[in-house]
Write a protein that holds these residues in place. Structure first.
Motif, PDB file in Angstrom:
ATOM      1  N   LEU A   1      70.735  38.976  70.359  1.00 45.51           N
ATOM      2  CA  LEU A   1      71.500  38.094  69.469  1.00 45.51           C
ATOM      3  C   LEU A   1      71.566  36.681  70.041  1.00 45.51           C
ATOM      4  O   LEU A   1      71.474  35.696  69.293  1.00 45.51           O
ATOM      5  N   HIS A   2      71.720  36.567  71.359  1.00 46.58           N
ATOM      6  CA  HIS A   2      71.690  35.251  71.989  1.00 46.58           C
ATOM      7  C   HIS A   2      70.328  34.591  71.781  1.00 46.58           C
ATOM      8  O   HIS A   2      70.241  33.387  71.501  1.00 46.58           O
ATOM      9  N   LEU A   3      69.265  35.370  71.952  1.00 41.83           N
ATOM     10  CA  LEU A   3      67.910  34.836  71.776  1.00 41.83           C
ATOM     11  C   LEU A   3      67.668  34.425  70.331  1.00 41.83           C
ATOM     12  O   LEU A   3      66.987  33.430  70.067  1.00 41.83           O
ATOM     13  N   ALA A   4      68.208  35.185  69.392  1.00 41.95           N
ATOM     14  CA  ALA A   4      68.031  34.854  67.970  1.00 41.95           C
ATOM     15  C   ALA A   4      68.651  33.500  67.660  1.00 41.95           C
ATOM     16  O   ALA A   4      68.084  32.697  66.911  1.00 41.95           O
ATOM     17  N   LEU A   5      69.809  33.233  68.229  1.00 43.56           N
ATOM     18  CA  LEU A   5      70.445  31.927  68.009  1.00 43.56           C
ATOM     19  C   LEU A   5      69.595  30.810  68.605  1.00 43.56           C
ATOM     20  O   LEU A   5      69.366  29.784  67.961  1.00 43.56           O
ATOM     21  N   LEU A   6      69.122  31.006  69.836  1.00 44.04           N
ATOM     22  CA  LEU A   6      68.299  29.974  70.477  1.00 44.04           C
ATOM     23  C   LEU A   6      67.020  29.731  69.685  1.00 44.04           C
ATOM     24  O   LEU A   6      66.597  28.583  69.493  1.00 44.04           O
ATOM     25  N   SER A   7      66.401  30.801  69.216  1.00 47.19           N
ATOM     26  CA  SER A   7      65.177  30.671  68.436  1.00 47.19           C
ATOM     27  C   SER A   7      65.430  29.898  67.148  1.00 47.19           C
ATOM     28  O   SER A   7      64.640  29.026  66.753  1.00 47.19           O
ATOM     29  N   HIS A   8      66.540  30.186  66.483  1.00 52.62           N
ATOM     30  CA  HIS A   8      66.857  29.476  65.240  1.00 52.62           C
ATOM     31  C   HIS A   8      67.145  28.009  65.510  1.00 52.62           C
ATOM     32  O   HIS A   8      66.774  27.131  64.710  1.00 52.62           O
ATOM     33  N   LEU A   9      67.775  27.717  66.644  1.00 55.78           N
ATOM     34  CA  LEU A   9      68.028  26.323  66.999  1.00 55.78           C
ATOM     35  C   LEU A   9      66.714  25.554  67.123  1.00 55.78           C
ATOM     36  O   LEU A   9      66.589  24.431  66.611  1.00 55.78           O
ATOM     37  N   PHE A  10      65.726  26.141  67.800  1.00 57.33           N
ATOM     38  CA  PHE A  10      64.435  25.464  67.942  1.00 57.33           C
ATOM     39  C   PHE A  10      63.743  25.304  66.590  1.00 57.33           C
ATOM     40  O   PHE A  10      63.070  24.301  66.339  1.00 57.33           O
ATOM     41  N   LYS A  11      63.906  26.278  65.724  1.00 51.26           N
ATOM     42  CA  LYS A  11      63.316  26.174  64.391  1.00 51.26           C
ATOM     43  C   LYS A  11      63.937  25.022  63.617  1.00 51.26           C
ATOM     44  O   LYS A  11      63.233  24.222  62.980  1.00 51.26           O
ATOM     45  N   VAL A  12      65.262  24.909  63.675  1.00 52.13           N
ATOM     46  CA  VAL A  12      65.954  23.816  62.989  1.00 52.13           C
ATOM     47  C   VAL A  12      65.563  22.468  63.595  1.00 52.13           C
ATOM     48  O   VAL A  12      65.343  21.485  62.872  1.00 52.13           O
TER      49      VAL A  12
ATOM     50  N   ASP B   1      75.327  21.270  70.699  1.00 52.36           N
ATOM     51  CA  ASP B   1      76.486  20.614  70.082  1.00 52.36           C
ATOM     52  C   ASP B   1      76.212  20.286  68.616  1.00 52.36           C
ATOM     53  O   ASP B   1      77.071  20.483  67.747  1.00 52.36           O
ATOM     54  N   ARG B   2      75.011  19.801  68.347  1.00 53.55           N
ATOM     55  CA  ARG B   2      74.647  19.472  66.964  1.00 53.55           C
ATOM     56  C   ARG B   2      74.553  20.735  66.115  1.00 53.55           C
ATOM     57  O   ARG B   2      74.975  20.753  64.959  1.00 53.55           O
ATOM     58  N   TYR B   3      73.997  21.783  66.706  1.00 57.37           N
ATOM     59  CA  TYR B   3      73.880  23.066  66.002  1.00 57.37           C
ATOM     60  C   TYR B   3      75.270  23.609  65.662  1.00 57.37           C
ATOM     61  O   TYR B   3      75.504  24.127  64.577  1.00 57.37           O
ATOM     62  N   LEU B   4      76.186  23.446  66.599  1.00 57.59           N
ATOM     63  CA  LEU B   4      77.560  23.908  66.404  1.00 57.59           C
ATOM     64  C   LEU B   4      78.228  23.142  65.267  1.00 57.59           C
ATOM     65  O   LEU B   4      79.004  23.716  64.486  1.00 57.59           O
ATOM     66  N   LEU B   5      77.892  21.894  65.147  1.00 61.57           N
ATOM     67  CA  LEU B   5      78.518  21.041  64.136  1.00 61.57           C
ATOM     68  C   LEU B   5      77.883  21.201  62.755  1.00 61.57           C
ATOM     69  O   LEU B   5      78.584  21.254  61.741  1.00 61.57           O
ATOM     70  N   GLU B   6      76.547  21.321  62.710  1.00 64.55           N
ATOM     71  CA  GLU B   6      75.843  21.289  61.429  1.00 64.55           C
ATOM     72  C   GLU B   6      75.424  22.656  60.897  1.00 64.55           C
ATOM     73  O   GLU B   6      75.389  22.850  59.672  1.00 64.55           O
ATOM     74  N   VAL B   7      75.090  23.579  61.785  1.00 62.32           N
ATOM     75  CA  VAL B   7      74.487  24.838  61.347  1.00 62.32           C
ATOM     76  C   VAL B   7      75.461  26.006  61.343  1.00 62.32           C
ATOM     77  O   VAL B   7      75.548  26.752  60.370  1.00 62.32           O
ATOM     78  N   VAL B   8      76.203  26.163  62.427  1.00 59.13           N
ATOM     79  CA  VAL B   8      77.089  27.326  62.556  1.00 59.13           C
ATOM     80  C   VAL B   8      78.079  27.447  61.389  1.00 59.13           C
ATOM     81  O   VAL B   8      78.294  28.551  60.879  1.00 59.13           O
ATOM     82  N   PRO B   9      78.682  26.347  60.926  1.00 60.93           N
ATOM     83  CA  PRO B   9      79.636  26.490  59.810  1.00 60.93           C
ATOM     84  C   PRO B   9      79.016  27.037  58.531  1.00 60.93           C
ATOM     85  O   PRO B   9      79.729  27.545  57.664  1.00 60.93           O
ATOM     86  N   THR B  10      77.698  26.957  58.396  1.00 60.68           N
ATOM     87  CA  THR B  10      77.036  27.449  57.181  1.00 60.68           C
ATOM     88  C   THR B  10      76.622  28.913  57.302  1.00 60.68           C
ATOM     89  O   THR B  10      76.143  29.487  56.330  1.00 60.68           O
ATOM     90  N   LYS B  11      76.798  29.506  58.470  1.00 60.27           N
ATOM     91  CA  LYS B  11      76.320  30.867  58.698  1.00 60.27           C
ATOM     92  C   LYS B  11      77.463  31.863  58.663  1.00 60.27           C
ATOM     93  O   LYS B  11      78.565  31.580  59.100  1.00 60.27           O
TER      94      LYS B  11
END
Length: 336
Positions: free
Chosen positions: A131-142, A71-81
């Motif tokens: 692509l799903h894994l790439a998103l999950l990996s980036h979430l953990f990095k953030v 939810d936080r990733y959706l709010l803070e990160v996705v809009p910047t990508k």
């Protein structure tokens, strides 16, 4: 020193064991486990890390679920990508999986692997899963670098990624181009113009359909793409045939080159292929066709990459399918 004490619910029922670690210079650490053995093992690890000076606060990751981080990733990160709309769907799919209920600190490679198996059972292709894994990996990095969860590891790094299938090598053969253009013309003359333009420019479908007249310079024979898939501005040179396609189009009041939108082409192109009796041809294959033709015209690697926008040789190779007979003719022309 660590202390292990029984934990009870409001009715006095024994529900587990609470481990407490208190050491000078560190904030108190508490965690509840189902068994005393698990509690003792956790306490040993925490004390060892404190002794070795490698301890990291786990309270944030141990109290936050993956779903909450999504939810936080959706709010803070996705809009910047770029391509965020597609990632919204990925996030929602992750949130619907059992792994989403786990705390961030407890997500392991085996949990990710289980989610991958579920995706395969659902019929998702290797590239979609990656692509799903790439998103999950980036979430953990953030989460590690920006959300105070330095102690967590990235579970995606410990799983085997699905092998990508060999790139499509579908090209127009025989009289397919003539049949395709005739079928497109019968559906809508603009659809035929779009297909001719795609074959001449090697532009992506989204780049073509989003084209506006203010990006077109027929005098200089160029199209300027300020927004591309890889985020880099690109100036595409136009062949005489591509210029002819554009010059024959009416100018629209809204400034757009085409009346068609992406959704319109999504349905009209397959219909035209069926009418032409052409099987297994996708609109994106026209980019493969156009890229291969650029090489067959004698352009070198850097020239083709400048036109198509590919940043790596690996990706350019996936889009290039040279016919052996055309290469043979090029060899003859190269003879002294």
């Amino acid at each position: 020193m660590a202390s292990i004490t029984p934990s009870y619910d409001r009715e006095g029922e024994h529900i587990g064991w609470k481990a407490s670690v208190r050491r000078r210079g560190f904030p108190p650490q508490y965690q509840t486990f189902r068994t005393r053995k698990e509690a003792e093992a956790w306490a040993v690890v925490i004390e060892s890390e404190m002794t070795r000076g490698v301890w990291r606060d786990r309270s944030e990751s141990e109290g936050t679920t993956l779903a909450e981080c999504m939810d936080r990733y959706l709010l803070e990160v996705v809009p910047t990508k770029k391509g965020g709309r597609r990632e919204v769907d990925y996030v929602n799919q992750w949130k619907a999986r059992p792994i989403a209920h786990l705390y961030m600190s407890s997500v392991r490679g085996k949990d990710v692997a289980a989610a991958m198996r579920d995706m395969e059972a659902e019929g998702k292709g290797a590239n979609t899963i990656r692509l799903h894994l790439a998103l999950l990996s980036h979430l953990f990095k953030v989460a590690r670098t920006e959300w105070g969860m330095e102690a967590i590891s990235n579970p995606v790094e410990s799983v085997r990624k699905p092998r990508l299938p060999q790139g499509r090598d579908r090209r127009l053969v025989g009289d397919e181009e003539c049949r395709l253009l005739a079928a497109c013309q019968s559906v809508n003359p603009e659809l035929a113009a779009i297909v001719r333009f795609a074959i001449e420019t090697a532009m992506r479908q989204g780049e073509i359909m989003g084209l506006a007249w203010d990006a077109v310079n027929l005098a200089q024979r160029t199209v300027t793409l300020n927004e591309t898939k890889n985020g880099t501005k690109r100036v595409v040179p136009l062949s005489a045939a591509a210029c002819k396609v554009l010059s024959e189009l009416p100018r629209r009041i809204d400034g757009k080159v085409w009346a068609y939108g992406q959704e319109g082409v999504k349905y009209a192109f397959p219909a035209a292929c069926r009418r032409a009796g052409i099987k297994d041809l996708r609109f994106h294959d026209l980019r493969h066709e156009a890229t291969s033709r650029l090489f067959e015209k004698g352009l070198n690697l850097m020239q083709v990459a400048a036109i198509t926008g590919h940043k790596t040789l690996q990706m350019l190779k996936r889009y290039t399918h040279l016919r052996a007979e055309d290469l043979a003719r090029m060899l003859d022309r190269a003879r002294p």
